[in-house]
Design a protein around this motif. Structure first.
Motif, PDB file in Angstrom:
ATOM      1  N   LEU A  39      68.933 -36.349  -7.449  1.00  0.00           N
ATOM      2  CA  LEU A  39      68.168 -35.144  -7.743  1.00  0.00           C
ATOM      3  C   LEU A  39      67.026 -34.942  -6.760  1.00  0.00           C
ATOM      4  O   LEU A  39      66.709 -33.813  -6.388  1.00  0.00           O
ATOM      5  N   HIS A  40      66.395 -36.045  -6.334  1.00  0.00           N
ATOM      6  CA  HIS A  40      65.273 -35.893  -5.409  1.00  0.00           C
ATOM      7  C   HIS A  40      65.734 -35.605  -3.981  1.00  0.00           C
ATOM      8  O   HIS A  40      64.923 -35.317  -3.102  1.00  0.00           O
ATOM      9  N   ASN A  41      67.055 -35.677  -3.741  1.00  0.00           N
ATOM     10  CA  ASN A  41      67.589 -35.355  -2.413  1.00  0.00           C
ATOM     11  C   ASN A  41      68.087 -33.918  -2.303  1.00  0.00           C
ATOM     12  O   ASN A  41      68.468 -33.481  -1.217  1.00  0.00           O
ATOM     13  N   LEU A  42      68.136 -33.197  -3.432  1.00  0.00           N
ATOM     14  CA  LEU A  42      68.672 -31.839  -3.420  1.00  0.00           C
ATOM     15  C   LEU A  42      67.761 -30.914  -2.631  1.00  0.00           C
ATOM     16  O   LEU A  42      66.541 -30.907  -2.813  1.00  0.00           O
ATOM     17  N   ARG A  43      68.352 -30.139  -1.757  1.00  0.00           N
ATOM     18  CA  ARG A  43      67.628 -29.177  -0.950  1.00  0.00           C
ATOM     19  C   ARG A  43      68.428 -27.878  -0.900  1.00  0.00           C
ATOM     20  O   ARG A  43      69.666 -27.912  -0.903  1.00  0.00           O
ATOM     21  N   PRO A  44      67.757 -26.738  -0.835  1.00  0.00           N
ATOM     22  CA  PRO A  44      68.520 -25.477  -0.657  1.00  0.00           C
ATOM     23  C   PRO A  44      69.175 -25.441   0.707  1.00  0.00           C
ATOM     24  O   PRO A  44      68.709 -26.084   1.655  1.00  0.00           O
ATOM     25  N   ARG A  66      66.617 -19.600   1.931  1.00  0.00           N
ATOM     26  CA  ARG A  66      65.267 -19.282   1.471  1.00  0.00           C
ATOM     27  C   ARG A  66      64.422 -18.840   2.655  1.00  0.00           C
ATOM     28  O   ARG A  66      64.499 -19.432   3.740  1.00  0.00           O
ATOM     29  N   HIS A  67      63.622 -17.801   2.459  1.00  0.00           N
ATOM     30  CA  HIS A  67      62.781 -17.263   3.526  1.00  0.00           C
ATOM     31  C   HIS A  67      61.333 -17.214   3.061  1.00  0.00           C
ATOM     32  O   HIS A  67      61.052 -16.980   1.882  1.00  0.00           O
ATOM     33  N   ARG A  68      60.454 -17.433   3.991  1.00  0.00           N
ATOM     34  CA  ARG A  68      59.040 -17.331   3.690  1.00  0.00           C
ATOM     35  C   ARG A  68      58.671 -15.877   3.460  1.00  0.00           C
ATOM     36  O   ARG A  68      59.149 -14.994   4.165  1.00  0.00           O
TER      37      ARG A  68
END
Length: 199
Positions: free
Chosen positions: A3-8, A13-15
């Motif tokens: 779970l702590h490795n999950l990234r989009p 995703r955009h700033r």
């Protein structure tokens, strides 16, 4: 994978573009809207295809022929390989397919295609079957039946007449003579009242 490795996914995703944060930010002063004009105003948006009052392109182009898109029928597609999750002898109906998430949304019918192999016999309730799918279903010992539709478009005139109760308030059926007299009274035109004028 934890779970702590999950990234989009990269690029998903955009700033947020921050506007009006000073000229050194690159988006200060006019905040990317330029100088004056309709599009520089607050709430000044132009609908898609609007050309400033000029006849828009979609109306300038000639239109000919018939387009059948409005009458197109959408069928939910299911392959034979997807039906292997059901046990042998199961009646595969629309409700079962929806519960299994094999079909979803609005459609006019269900069609079975011959992708994959069917391992056991099933009773399939569908609207259309491809030739390859029919051959494989019958080879596996299954059967194909037409899908039952809930057609409630109203009763026919004969059925409506059959549903009419011909009993009166006392619970007795009117005799033929009474019925004929009532019919004759309805069909007979009313006589106009003669009014005498006093001279």
């Amino acid at each position: 994978m934890r779970l702590h490795n999950l990234r989009p996914r990269p690029g998903s995703r955009h700033r947020v573009k921050r506007l009006g944060c000073g000229e050194s930010s690159g988006h200060g002063k006019t905040s990317g809207k330029g100088h004056k004009g309709q599009k520089a105003r607050s709430g000044g948006s132009i609908r898609l295809g609007f050309e400033g009052g000029q006849m828009p392109l979609i109306r300038r182009l000639p239109k000919r022929g018939f387009n059948n898109a409005a009458f197109h029928k959408n069928y939910a597609i299911v392959n034979l390989a997807d039906l292997n999750e059901f046990k042998a002898g199961t009646v595969v109906s629309e409700q079962l397919l929806r519960e299994s998430k094999l079909v979803r949304g609005h459609f006019v019918g269900i069609k079975i295609l011959g992708g994959g192999e069917l391992k056991h016999g099933l009773t399939v309730e569908v609207d259309k079957v491809s030739a390859a799918a029919r051959e494989k279903i019958e080879k596996a010992g299954g059967t194909i039946t037409p899908r039952l539709r809930d057609d409630r478009r109203g009763q026919t005139e004969s059925a409506a007449v059959a549903d009419v109760d011909l009993t009166n308030e006392a619970g007795e059926k009117p005799s033929a003579s009474k019925a004929s007299k009532a019919k004759a009274a309805k069909s007979k035109p009313r006589a106009k009242k003669k009014t005498s004028r006093e001279s």
